[in-house]
Design an enzyme around this catalytic site. Structure first.
Site, PDB file in Angstrom:
ATOM      1  N   GLU A 160      46.214  38.006  49.432  1.00  0.00           N
ATOM      2  CA  GLU A 160      45.984  39.459  49.258  1.00  0.00           C
ATOM      3  C   GLU A 160      46.424  40.311  50.447  1.00  0.00           C
ATOM      4  O   GLU A 160      45.627  41.079  50.999  1.00  0.00           O
ATOM      5  CB  GLU A 160      44.501  39.689  48.935  1.00  0.00           C
ATOM      6  N   GLU A 265      43.563  32.217  39.512  1.00  0.00           N
ATOM      7  CA  GLU A 265      42.137  32.618  39.492  1.00  0.00           C
ATOM      8  C   GLU A 265      41.834  33.309  38.173  1.00  0.00           C
ATOM      9  O   GLU A 265      41.382  34.445  38.144  1.00  0.00           O
ATOM     10  CB  GLU A 265      41.827  33.565  40.665  1.00  0.00           C
TER      11      GLU A 265
HETATM   12  O1  9MR Z   1      34.450  34.075  43.545  1.00  0.00           O
HETATM   13  C1  9MR Z   1      34.313  34.361  44.920  1.00  0.00           C
HETATM   14  C2  9MR Z   1      32.921  34.902  45.206  1.00  0.00           C
HETATM   15  O2  9MR Z   1      31.940  33.918  44.960  1.00  0.00           O
HETATM   16  C3  9MR Z   1      32.827  35.367  46.646  1.00  0.00           C
HETATM   17  O3  9MR Z   1      31.594  36.010  46.860  1.00  0.00           O
HETATM   18  C4  9MR Z   1      33.975  36.314  46.948  1.00  0.00           C
HETATM   19  C5  9MR Z   1      34.007  36.673  48.416  1.00  0.00           C
HETATM   20  O4  9MR Z   1      34.328  35.533  49.170  1.00  0.00           O
HETATM   21  O5  9MR Z   1      35.221  35.724  46.645  1.00  0.00           O
HETATM   22  C6  9MR Z   1      35.358  35.383  45.322  1.00  0.00           C
HETATM   23  O6  9MR Z   1      36.648  34.821  45.113  1.00  0.00           O
HETATM   24  C7  9MR Z   1      37.760  35.681  45.380  1.00  0.00           C
HETATM   25  C8  9MR Z   1      38.908  34.825  45.843  1.00  0.00           C
HETATM   26  O7  9MR Z   1      38.520  34.061  46.957  1.00  0.00           O
HETATM   27  C9  9MR Z   1      40.130  35.670  46.183  1.00  0.00           C
HETATM   28  N1  9MR Z   1      40.504  36.515  45.080  1.00  0.00           N
HETATM   29  C10 9MR Z   1      39.448  37.308  44.485  1.00  0.00           C
HETATM   30  C11 9MR Z   1      38.272  36.398  44.109  1.00  0.00           C
HETATM   31  C12 9MR Z   1      37.180  37.198  43.427  1.00  0.00           C
HETATM   32  O8  9MR Z   1      36.658  38.118  44.294  1.00  0.00           O
END
Ligand code: 9MR
Length: 369
Positions: A160, A265
């Site tokens: 990102e 994802e």
């Molecule tokens: O699913 C993840 C959630 O449990 C966490 O709280 C969050 C922050 O670390 O991240 C979520 O996963 C993210 C991923 O790592 C990167 N792309 C967006 C995803 C959804 O927010």
């Protein structure tokens, strides 16, 4: 043998053939449907890895052949202080993957979010110099990638870094090192494990601005002779975004840039859209009208959701020459981050399996096709 006995034997044989073929059909999982085309992955959380949800493990074994760490490899978790690494959960994740014969994916080495507090600042909270950050980046990436060398198939190296309009995200990494932090991260990761695949991963990948900039980024890395194997299209989508045709345009653009594509994802919110991105920091206050299905999804919305999932999977199969993995961001609906984003306390239905561990209709259709 009289005719009655012959008929009896024949019918018994027919029945057992039918039963065994229908059993086989039931035994098939998503990974079998995608066999030879792409891997089927899931993001797993620490509870699943620790075996606290055995039904979920059954689903993983039956339907999936790849896993990615939902949270335990993020810098805040794995490297909470400059001289402290916490590998316990990441080790458990990798061991779980090996035990269950999964292709293991590492997520993520460099991300502005869930960033360990110390990473980019000095003891007064001011941004560190470019040299200090380079050293920290190198230590971080080298230590983690080396630890799992030969066990992790590929890494989301940078996550990102590009905004929807194509501009660079103004992260601390960007403020201190400019866009150079990206080639540096890819270089350090490759030096630590020359056999690991390396990916750039982002959401909203069908936005034209981001698409064009990701293509430029891939070209820049390749022009410099750096390794980049693939682009991760996160695919956090909704019922009304993005247009499938725009998604296809990005697949075409990344393919033309000479990289593989992973759907990294995937989840599809079934709720009214509040925010089209996936920036964890964007949150809004709870409003009842934006949580319309707390007790179950109405038939018509469920049908709409399943039809759209089928359209996405049709696109994935159509582009299986370049799409090498399709990963869901969680296993069952209740695991999903979408229940709390961008509004805490919503009940969403974004994953491939429901709260009772049952496959959604589109999954059953794919399997029975
Ligand atoms: O699913 C993840 C959630 O449990 C966490 O709280 C969050 C922050 O670390 O991240 C979520 O996963 C993210 C991923 O790592 C990167 N792309 C967006 C995803 C959804 O927010």
């Amino acid at each position: 043998m009289n005719i009655k006995t012959t008929t009896f034997i024949f019918s018994t044989l027919l029945l057992s053939a039918f039963l065994s073929s229908s059993c086989n059909a039931q035994e098939k999982g998503l990974k079998d449907v995608a066999q030879g085309k792409f891997l089927i992955g899931a993001a797993v959380n620490v509870n699943q890895v620790k075996g606290k949800d055995p039904k979920c493990i059954e689903l993983l074994d039956k339907h999936f052949n790849s896993i990615v760490a939902e949270n335990c490899m993020k810098s805040e978790e794995i490297h909470p202080q400059e001289n402290v690494y916490n590998f316990t959960e990441a080790d458990e994740f990798v061991n779980f993957g090996k035990k269950h014969n999964m292709t293991i994916i590492g997520h993520c080495l460099v991300w502005h979010s869930q960033l360990a507090k110390w990473f980019c600042v000095d003891k007064d909270g001011k941004n560190v110099s470019a040299d200090v950050l380079k050293k920290r980046l190198k230590d971080h990436i080298t230590t983690i990638v080396t630890r799992y060398k030969g066990q992790i198939k590929g890494w989301d190296v940078v996550n990102e870094a590009i905004e929807s309009d194509g501009s660079w995200r103004n992260s601390k990494f960007y403020q201190i090192l400019g866009e150079e932090f990206i080639p540096l991260a890819f270089q350090y990761a490759h030096e630590a494990d020359p056999d690991a695949e390396l990916y750039y991963n982002d959401y909203g990948m069908s936005d034209k601005g981001r698409r064009d900039s990701v293509v430029k980024l891939v070209k820049m890395l390749k022009d410099r002779g750096l390794r980049i194997d693939g682009v991760g299209m996160q695919c956090h989508v909704g019922l009304d975004y993005p247009e499938i045709t725009e998604f296809q345009k990005s697949v075409d653009a990344f393919k033309a840039a000479g990289v593989k594509i992973m759907i990294t994802e995937m989840d599809m919110s079934a709720l009214p859209t509040i925010n089209r991105g996936a920036n964890v920091a964007d949150k809004v206050e709870f409003e009842k009208k934006l949580n319309p299905y707390p007790n179950g999804l109405p038939e018509d919305v469920s049908a709409q959701w399943n039809n759209r999932m089928t359209e996405f999977f049709n696109l994935f199969f159509k582009n299986a020459d370049v799409i090498t993995r399709v990963t869901a961001w969680g296993v069952i609906d209740s695991d999903s981050w979408k229940n709390n984003w961008p509004m805490r306390g919503r009940v969403d239905y974004p994953l491939w399996f429901d709260r009772n561990y049952e496959p959604k209709p589109f999954v059953k259709d794919l399997i029975n096709k």
